[in-house]
Design an enzyme around this catalytic site. Structure first.
Site, PDB file in Angstrom:
ATOM      1  N   CYS A   2       0.821  -1.208   0.000  1.00 33.34           N
ATOM      2  CA  CYS A   2       0.000   0.000   0.000  1.00 33.34           C
ATOM      3  C   CYS A   2       0.857   1.261   0.000  1.00 33.34           C
ATOM      4  O   CYS A   2       1.930   1.294   0.592  1.00 33.34           O
ATOM      5  CB  CYS A   2      -0.886   0.017   1.237  1.00 33.34           C
ATOM      6  N   ARG A  27       5.995  -1.023  -6.018  1.00 32.82           N
ATOM      7  CA  ARG A  27       5.806  -1.859  -4.828  1.00 32.82           C
ATOM      8  C   ARG A  27       4.708  -2.900  -5.024  1.00 32.82           C
ATOM      9  O   ARG A  27       4.577  -3.819  -4.224  1.00 32.82           O
ATOM     10  CB  ARG A  27       5.405  -0.987  -3.637  1.00 32.82           C
ATOM     11  N   TRP A  74      -3.032  -2.847  -1.640  1.00 36.85           N
ATOM     12  CA  TRP A  74      -2.767  -4.269  -1.848  1.00 36.85           C
ATOM     13  C   TRP A  74      -3.805  -4.957  -0.985  1.00 36.85           C
ATOM     14  O   TRP A  74      -3.781  -4.822   0.237  1.00 36.85           O
ATOM     15  CB  TRP A  74      -1.345  -4.607  -1.405  1.00 36.85           C
ATOM     16  N   ASN A 100      -2.794   2.421   5.832  1.00 34.23           N
ATOM     17  CA  ASN A 100      -1.904   1.263   5.682  1.00 34.23           C
ATOM     18  C   ASN A 100      -1.885   0.524   7.010  1.00 34.23           C
ATOM     19  O   ASN A 100      -1.742   1.153   8.054  1.00 34.23           O
ATOM     20  CB  ASN A 100      -0.466   1.708   5.369  1.00 34.23           C
ATOM     21  N   GLY A 101      -1.966  -0.798   6.962  1.00 28.77           N
ATOM     22  CA  GLY A 101      -1.924  -1.571   8.213  1.00 28.77           C
ATOM     23  C   GLY A 101      -3.149  -2.454   8.321  1.00 28.77           C
ATOM     24  O   GLY A 101      -3.977  -2.524   7.403  1.00 28.77           O
ATOM     25  N   GLU A 486      20.390 -19.068  10.860  1.00 28.17           N
ATOM     26  CA  GLU A 486      20.155 -17.792  10.177  1.00 28.17           C
ATOM     27  C   GLU A 486      20.880 -16.647  10.892  1.00 28.17           C
ATOM     28  O   GLU A 486      21.464 -15.771  10.246  1.00 28.17           O
ATOM     29  CB  GLU A 486      18.637 -17.535  10.089  1.00 28.17           C
ATOM     30  N   LYS A 490      23.720 -14.349   9.118  1.00 29.19           N
ATOM     31  CA  LYS A 490      23.626 -12.890   9.036  1.00 29.19           C
ATOM     32  C   LYS A 490      24.922 -12.263   9.546  1.00 29.19           C
ATOM     33  O   LYS A 490      25.459 -11.352   8.947  1.00 29.19           O
ATOM     34  CB  LYS A 490      22.454 -12.332   9.862  1.00 29.19           C
ATOM     35  N   GLU A 493      28.051 -12.971   7.121  1.00 27.08           N
ATOM     36  CA  GLU A 493      28.077 -12.381   5.787  1.00 27.08           C
ATOM     37  C   GLU A 493      28.264 -10.867   5.795  1.00 27.08           C
ATOM     38  O   GLU A 493      28.836 -10.322   4.859  1.00 27.08           O
ATOM     39  CB  GLU A 493      26.839 -12.771   4.968  1.00 27.08           C
ATOM     40  N   HIS A 509      28.498 -32.939  21.342  1.00 25.06           N
ATOM     41  CA  HIS A 509      29.161 -33.913  20.474  1.00 25.06           C
ATOM     42  C   HIS A 509      30.345 -33.305  19.731  1.00 25.06           C
ATOM     43  O   HIS A 509      30.785 -33.850  18.718  1.00 25.06           O
ATOM     44  CB  HIS A 509      28.148 -34.491  19.473  1.00 25.06           C
ATOM     45  N   LYS A 608      23.230 -10.115  -4.749  1.00 20.81           N
ATOM     46  CA  LYS A 608      21.831 -10.258  -4.325  1.00 20.81           C
ATOM     47  C   LYS A 608      21.175 -11.440  -5.027  1.00 20.81           C
ATOM     48  O   LYS A 608      20.322 -12.102  -4.478  1.00 20.81           O
ATOM     49  CB  LYS A 608      21.076  -8.964  -4.634  1.00 20.81           C
TER      50      LYS A 608
HETATM   51  C1  F6R Z   1      21.739 -14.356   2.925  1.00 16.79           C
HETATM   52  C2  F6R Z   1      21.251 -14.396   1.574  1.00 16.79           C
HETATM   53  C3  F6R Z   1      21.515 -15.610   0.747  1.00 16.79           C
HETATM   54  C4  F6R Z   1      20.268 -15.948  -0.071  1.00 16.79           C
HETATM   55  C5  F6R Z   1      20.584 -17.085  -1.064  1.00 16.79           C
HETATM   56  C6  F6R Z   1      19.358 -17.494  -1.843  1.00 16.79           C
HETATM   57  O1  F6R Z   1      21.380 -13.191   3.561  1.00 16.79           O
HETATM   58  O2  F6R Z   1      20.644 -13.477   1.125  1.00 16.79           O
HETATM   59  O3  F6R Z   1      21.890 -16.693   1.528  1.00 16.79           O
HETATM   60  O4  F6R Z   1      19.257 -16.318   0.793  1.00 16.79           O
HETATM   61  O5  F6R Z   1      21.576 -16.677  -1.974  1.00 16.79           O
HETATM   62  O6  F6R Z   1      18.845 -16.419  -2.557  1.00 16.79           O
HETATM   63  P1  F6R Z   1      17.389 -16.420  -3.130  1.00 16.79           P
HETATM   64  O7  F6R Z   1      16.465 -16.369  -2.001  1.00 16.79           O
HETATM   65  O8  F6R Z   1      17.332 -15.203  -4.016  1.00 16.79           O
HETATM   66  O9  F6R Z   1      17.238 -17.690  -3.926  1.00 16.79           O
END
Ligand code: F6R
Length: 613
Positions: A2, A27, A74, A100-101, A486, A490, A493, A509, A608
């Site tokens: 939205c 968006r 949306w 929005n919300g 995860e 984070k 990386e 272990h 990305k």
């Molecule tokens: C970590 C990260 C990567 C993606 C991976 C898969 O923060 O972004 O580990 O999760 O490369 O990417 P997608 O989701 O685009 O297939």
């Protein structure tokens, strides 16, 4: 997602609003509308479809005036249609609202208003807001006062903008929580308001960002900001650079932090369009899941890479627990090389933010070759993983720009929870009472995530304590074992600190040998069915001299007696804890990397979208 745009000043509001909405078009939305004050009368034009449809409506039936508000919607409550599109008018026609919300308690409020004689014209939750405002306006309150009183009734997070022909010289806007921002643009003898800065940046660079629980009263030459709980607030005017990328970042230094904070909004939009609140049913129409297919499924293989595979691990637990369908989880780069046993009664579900990850696409091709039904959960609309699937769920997160995935991790968690409910429902293995409970829990998510975000200062304290460490161990168990993976991913990386995520029960272990005073151990210990076991893990780490950072549920006094730092979490239904526990870990990684002066949004060696195998 939205979007909101508003204008008050000497120019014609209509083209300014249309233009602003156009800048938010990327968006994604499914209907659009605007309301303009024309000759002391509020005129609304709105319809399902794209802005081109709204432009045609305006050509057929033009509106002109100096004050107006607009919205791209949306669909959340109710299908995309003209009557559900915003803005929403009250019964008198004197007040109009865009929003929005999600109004979490809208069913309750709607019943209350109906009992007072209010007639509803839409299926939206938003409509309760305009009727509540009218309730107070009719008792002679001013528009700002009526808005303030109306907002007291709402549960959830909101961005709203209101116009009334009774007070034509002003627009009132308010923000509660993190359902997207509200920004006021200050011009010369004119003012703008929007949910997102790019919508108004071509007109002004002087911006005021509303904080949660603040309300702006905007006239053409003045802005006053008040707290919804008290009096006047001193606001800061930000001078924003003319740079579309910087504009997208808004008040944030990095996209990653902005995207972490967008999660209330992205999760709101993830949930709402898919839930029929009254019938307590899930709708995932693009998945093409028929009752016949649901009953035929013998096994689901989830395949994904990196962060997306961690979401898949949580999904495995949810689908098995709720729908009682066996699920296997495969890292996509391994899937096709292990010659998986697939047939037409198996589903292969790929999760991918970009929808273009080469390994994931290769796994999907393998599934196709072997005759399985292909599903995907993707963020990028029109991507390969969406196009080649037999059915898909599109994440409602909006574009994710920071390389480290954040909001595109929590959205599939919620998608998988909804998929599990839908599957169970179609297979007839979920009774109505249980389904209602699971859906009621789901509705709590945006607010719970907002509460986690509010605790950022506590996380920053821990980030300062850890910023110079060289290693870090993350431990989790059960549904939060993937959270440990995860959290560690984070951190490594974006901060380049070596971090390991481990199943807590596996520590004894091997990895326990690593624990000494130089090894911080992050223990994810919300109140879930694995809590007792996690508690003993903390004691084991402590007794070997490790520094323990515990993520624990509010009120867990016991944990504070053993951990060195506690990051508090709101009490969350256990199946949804992975959505809340990961938020502080995202913030922790972000702050450590930012404190180390690193390029948070574009860490070295990473892309990305990983389009090579
Ligand atoms: C970590 C990260 C990567 C993606 C991976 C898969 O923060 O972004 O580990 O999760 O490369 O990417 P997608 O989701 O685009 O297939």
């Amino acid at each position: 997602m939205c979007g909101i745009v508003g204008y008050i000043g000497p120019q014609d509001a209509t083209p300014i609003i249309l233009n602003g909405l156009k800048r938010l078009e990327y968006r994604g939305y499914d209907s659009a509308g605007l309301a303009v004050l024309q000759n002391s009368h509020i005129e609304v034009r709105r319809d399902a479809g794209k802005l081109a449809r709204l432009a045609t409506l305006l050509e057929e039936s033009p509106v002109h005036g100096h004050v107006g508000i607009g919205h791209t919607r949306w669909a959340t409550h109710g299908e995309p249609s003209a009557r559900n599109a915003h803005p929403h008018l009250g019964m008198t026609g004197n007040v109009v609202v865009v929003h929005n919300g999600i109004v979490e308690n809208f069913l309750e409020l709607r019943d209350e208003l109906i009992a007072e004689g209010v007639v509803f014209n839409s299926e939206t939750d938003t409509e309760v807001i305009v009727h509540l405002i009218e309730r107070y306006l009719s008792s002679e309150a001013s528009l700002p006062e009526a808005v303030k009183r109306a907002l007291r009734h709402l549960k959830g997070a909101h961005g709203i903008v209101v116009l009334s022909s009774r007070e034509p010289d002003k627009i009132v806007a308010a923000r509660i929580g993190n359902a997207g921002g509200v920004v006021v643009g200050i011009g010369k003898g004119e003012m703008y308001v929007a949910s997102d800065m790019p919508a108004i940046l071509e007109h002004t660079r002087q911006m005021v960002f509303l904080e949660s629980r603040q309300m702006a009263v905007i006239t053409q030459d003045a802005l006053s900001v008040q707290s919804l709980d008290g009096g006047q607030v001193q606001y800061e005017v930000h001078q924003v650079a003319w740079d579309p990328i910087a504009a997208e970042k808004g008040e944030y230094r990095h996209f990653m932090r902005k995207e972490i904070h967008e999660q209330v909004r992205s999760l709101t939009e993830t949930i709402a369009g898919r839930v029929d609140f009254e019938k307590a049913r899930i709708r995932l129409s693009e998945l093409n899941l028929t009752p016949e297919l649901a009953k035929r499924i013998r096994k689901i293989f989830i395949t994904a890479c990196g962060t997306a595979s961690h979401a898949g691990m949580v999904g495995k637990i949810l689908i098995e627990r709720i729908a009682r369908v066996p699920v296997e989880l495969d890292i996509a780069s391994e899937f096709r090389y292990r010659d998986p046993i697939l047939d037409e009664d198996t589903i292969v579900l790929a999760i991918s933010q970009s929808g273009e990850t080469a390994d994931t696409l290769a796994a999907m091709e393998e599934a196709r070759r072997k005759g399985a039904t292909l599903w995907s959960i993707v963020n990028v609309i029109g991507s390969q993983a969406m196009r080649i699937a037999d059915g898909y769920i599109s994440m409602q997160t909006g574009p994710e720009i920071g390389v480290a995935s954040t909001k595109a991790y929590t959205a599939p968690l919620v998608d998988l929870y909804m998929l599990a409910i839908l599957l169970a429902d179609l297979r007839g293995t979920l009774d109505r009472k249980k389904r209602r409970q699971l859906i009621a829990d789901l509705l709590l998510v945006p607010d719970l995530v907002g509460k986690c975000l509010d605790r950022e200062p506590e996380v920053e304290v821990v980030a300062r304590a850890l910023m110079n460490t060289s290693h870090c161990l993350y431990l989790g168990r059960g549904i939060n074992m993937p959270t440990a993976f995860e959290g560690a991913l984070k951190l490594k990386e974006i901060s380049y600190i070596h971090a390991e995520g481990y199943a807590a029960g596996e520590m004894k272990h091997g990895p326990i040998a690593l624990i000494d005073r130089s090894m911080p151990v992050v223990v994810i210990a919300p109140r879930d069915p694995w809590y007792e076991k996690m508690f003993s893990q903390i004691e084991q780490a402590k007794s070997r001299g490790g520094t323990v950072i515990a993520l624990a549920t509010d009120g867990d006094e016991l944990i504070s007696t053993v951990a060195d730092h506690v990051i508090w979490l709101p009490d969350t239904p256990w199946m949804l804890t992975p959505v809340t526990t990961v938020i502080p870990l995202q913030m922790l990684a972000y702050h450590i990397a930012a404190l180390r002066g690193l390029d948070v949004d574009q860490p070295r060696n990473l892309a990305k979208s990983v389009t090579v195998e």
